[in-house]
Design a protein around this motif. Sequence first.
Motif, PDB file in Angstrom:
ATOM      1  N   LEU A 106      15.930   7.718  24.373  1.00 46.18           N
ATOM      2  CA  LEU A 106      16.850   8.562  23.622  1.00 46.18           C
ATOM      3  C   LEU A 106      17.298   9.769  24.431  1.00 46.18           C
ATOM      4  O   LEU A 106      18.449  10.217  24.290  1.00 46.18           O
ATOM      5  CB  LEU A 106      16.200   9.012  22.312  1.00 46.18           C
ATOM      6  N   THR A 107      16.441  10.297  25.284  1.00 45.94           N
ATOM      7  CA  THR A 107      16.825  11.432  26.126  1.00 45.94           C
ATOM      8  C   THR A 107      18.009  11.076  27.006  1.00 45.94           C
ATOM      9  O   THR A 107      18.993  11.831  27.103  1.00 45.94           O
ATOM     10  CB  THR A 107      15.641  11.893  26.991  1.00 45.94           C
ATOM     11  N   GLN A 108      17.942   9.903  27.639  1.00 48.11           N
ATOM     12  CA  GLN A 108      19.063   9.458  28.469  1.00 48.11           C
ATOM     13  C   GLN A 108      20.285   9.161  27.614  1.00 48.11           C
ATOM     14  O   GLN A 108      21.420   9.450  28.017  1.00 48.11           O
ATOM     15  CB  GLN A 108      18.665   8.218  29.277  1.00 48.11           C
ATOM     16  N   ALA A 109      20.075   8.586  26.430  1.00 54.04           N
ATOM     17  CA  ALA A 109      21.207   8.268  25.548  1.00 54.04           C
ATOM     18  C   ALA A 109      21.954   9.533  25.149  1.00 54.04           C
ATOM     19  O   ALA A 109      23.194   9.573  25.150  1.00 54.04           O
ATOM     20  CB  ALA A 109      20.716   7.530  24.305  1.00 54.04           C
ATOM     21  N   VAL A 110      21.212  10.583  24.814  1.00 50.16           N
ATOM     22  CA  VAL A 110      21.833  11.860  24.463  1.00 50.16           C
ATOM     23  C   VAL A 110      22.594  12.426  25.653  1.00 50.16           C
ATOM     24  O   VAL A 110      23.721  12.936  25.512  1.00 50.16           O
ATOM     25  CB  VAL A 110      20.780  12.854  23.950  1.00 50.16           C
ATOM     26  N   ALA A 111      22.004  12.324  26.847  1.00 49.41           N
ATOM     27  CA  ALA A 111      22.678  12.814  28.057  1.00 49.41           C
ATOM     28  C   ALA A 111      23.958  12.039  28.323  1.00 49.41           C
ATOM     29  O   ALA A 111      24.987  12.621  28.706  1.00 49.41           O
ATOM     30  CB  ALA A 111      21.726  12.717  29.255  1.00 49.41           C
ATOM     31  N   ILE A 112      23.923  10.729  28.115  1.00 49.33           N
ATOM     32  CA  ILE A 112      25.118   9.901  28.281  1.00 49.33           C
ATOM     33  C   ILE A 112      26.195  10.321  27.288  1.00 49.33           C
ATOM     34  O   ILE A 112      27.372  10.470  27.649  1.00 49.33           O
ATOM     35  CB  ILE A 112      24.758   8.411  28.107  1.00 49.33           C
ATOM     36  N   ALA A 113      25.810  10.524  26.039  1.00 47.93           N
ATOM     37  CA  ALA A 113      26.775  10.949  25.022  1.00 47.93           C
ATOM     38  C   ALA A 113      27.385  12.299  25.376  1.00 47.93           C
ATOM     39  O   ALA A 113      28.594  12.517  25.206  1.00 47.93           O
ATOM     40  CB  ALA A 113      26.094  11.013  23.654  1.00 47.93           C
ATOM     41  N   GLU A 114      26.571  13.204  25.893  1.00 49.04           N
ATOM     42  CA  GLU A 114      27.065  14.533  26.256  1.00 49.04           C
ATOM     43  C   GLU A 114      28.066  14.465  27.400  1.00 49.04           C
ATOM     44  O   GLU A 114      29.081  15.173  27.405  1.00 49.04           O
ATOM     45  CB  GLU A 114      25.885  15.442  26.621  1.00 49.04           C
ATOM     46  N   ILE A 115      27.810  13.600  28.378  1.00 45.58           N
ATOM     47  CA  ILE A 115      28.754  13.424  29.481  1.00 45.58           C
ATOM     48  C   ILE A 115      30.076  12.871  28.947  1.00 45.58           C
ATOM     49  O   ILE A 115      31.161  13.326  29.327  1.00 45.58           O
ATOM     50  CB  ILE A 115      28.174  12.481  30.559  1.00 45.58           C
ATOM     51  N   CYS A 116      29.991  11.887  28.059  1.00 46.04           N
ATOM     52  CA  CYS A 116      31.200  11.273  27.497  1.00 46.04           C
ATOM     53  C   CYS A 116      32.019  12.292  26.713  1.00 46.04           C
ATOM     54  O   CYS A 116      33.254  12.297  26.779  1.00 46.04           O
ATOM     55  CB  CYS A 116      30.819  10.093  26.610  1.00 46.04           C
ATOM     56  N   ARG A 117      31.334  13.160  25.966  1.00 47.36           N
ATOM     57  CA  ARG A 117      32.047  14.191  25.213  1.00 47.36           C
ATOM     58  C   ARG A 117      32.691  15.199  26.168  1.00 47.36           C
ATOM     59  O   ARG A 117      33.861  15.561  26.002  1.00 47.36           O
ATOM     60  CB  ARG A 117      31.075  14.914  24.285  1.00 47.36           C
ATOM     61  N   LYS A 118      31.907  15.662  27.140  1.00 42.55           N
ATOM     62  CA  LYS A 118      32.383  16.683  28.061  1.00 42.55           C
ATOM     63  C   LYS A 118      33.587  16.206  28.860  1.00 42.55           C
ATOM     64  O   LYS A 118      34.566  16.944  29.059  1.00 42.55           O
ATOM     65  CB  LYS A 118      31.256  17.099  29.009  1.00 42.55           C
TER      66      LYS A 118
END
Length: 352
Positions: A106-118
Amino acid sequence: MNNQTTAISIIIIGAGAVVQTGHLPAYHLAGFTVRGIFDLDIEKAFKVAKQFNISKVYASIEEIIFESDDNVIFDIAIPASGIIPVLEQLPPNAAILLQKPMGEDLTQAVAIAEICRKKKFIAGVNFQLRYAPFILKAKELIEAGKIGDLYDIEININVSTPWHLWDFLYGLPRMEILYHSIHYIDLVRSFLGDPKTVFAKTIKHPKMPELTSVRSVICMDYGDYLRANILTNHCHQYGVKHQQSYIKIEGTNGAIYIKMGLLLDYPNGVLDIFEYITTNNEQSAIWQSIDIKGSWFPEAFIGSMSEIIHAVQDKKYVPDNNIEDCLNTMVCTEAAYIANLQSGIAIEGLIR
């Protein structure tokens, strides 16, 4: 295929087994244009390019970016641990489809989502089972009210899976749920939404000690009336007679039974079976069969990519498999692993 679709092309990052058996055969069937392919193993990339008549093999991510444009979709089909470094290199506003899982945890998933948003990506995840032809037919029957209100989903997999075909899985701290049962977690979510809680146990097998887990039981809790259970055993090495691979969906007025032939005698597979019954409180109701064109592999992969193509064509469209929705599949998967570590209720001391 319309003119808008022909203007969009796909660049594939990764040339592994899932690309060869799922992505590329599906894109050929759908008439999607594959502009090129890249893999760290350049010889593998050339071999796959030749097999599927892909004109361009890229030497690096940098070359891909230099030659891309606004009509390119980046199809990223690499091990989950490598997703973030690739996303960090892609340009803002890019369109991407990530092969599942969405990171190793989940830590990586959240980081992936944050990159996609940014970076304002048009982004989705290839949880393709929700687009398998037999699942689309099941949803069609359910939406038409054929089986009434859903109250039970059961997924039972008892097969012999040749894990050696995916050597990157060996030694990973998380395996069966993250790389296989996650499909079923996502599928249940696509029918029922997010559960209240998740119970799970995932375990090893004495003949496969190098794999972290190869058998799992997952219960997704939707309250007092809805049951959603997932049971997987990838180690039934006693022939095909008692192998099973099915999805059973029950409602107040009927039921659906789907035999997923792909997993039986894998990689050979057998034919899928789709049956349903509508009772309408009649005891004489009988099961009916429907011939479904296409299967999980490769046809379901058309659905995942079609969602991203639609979003590229229509900027207001939100893909069904968008990053935010798929993040919740990762949340449920994380919950399963946390539940796996928590002890059950000890029986000692309950009876005195």
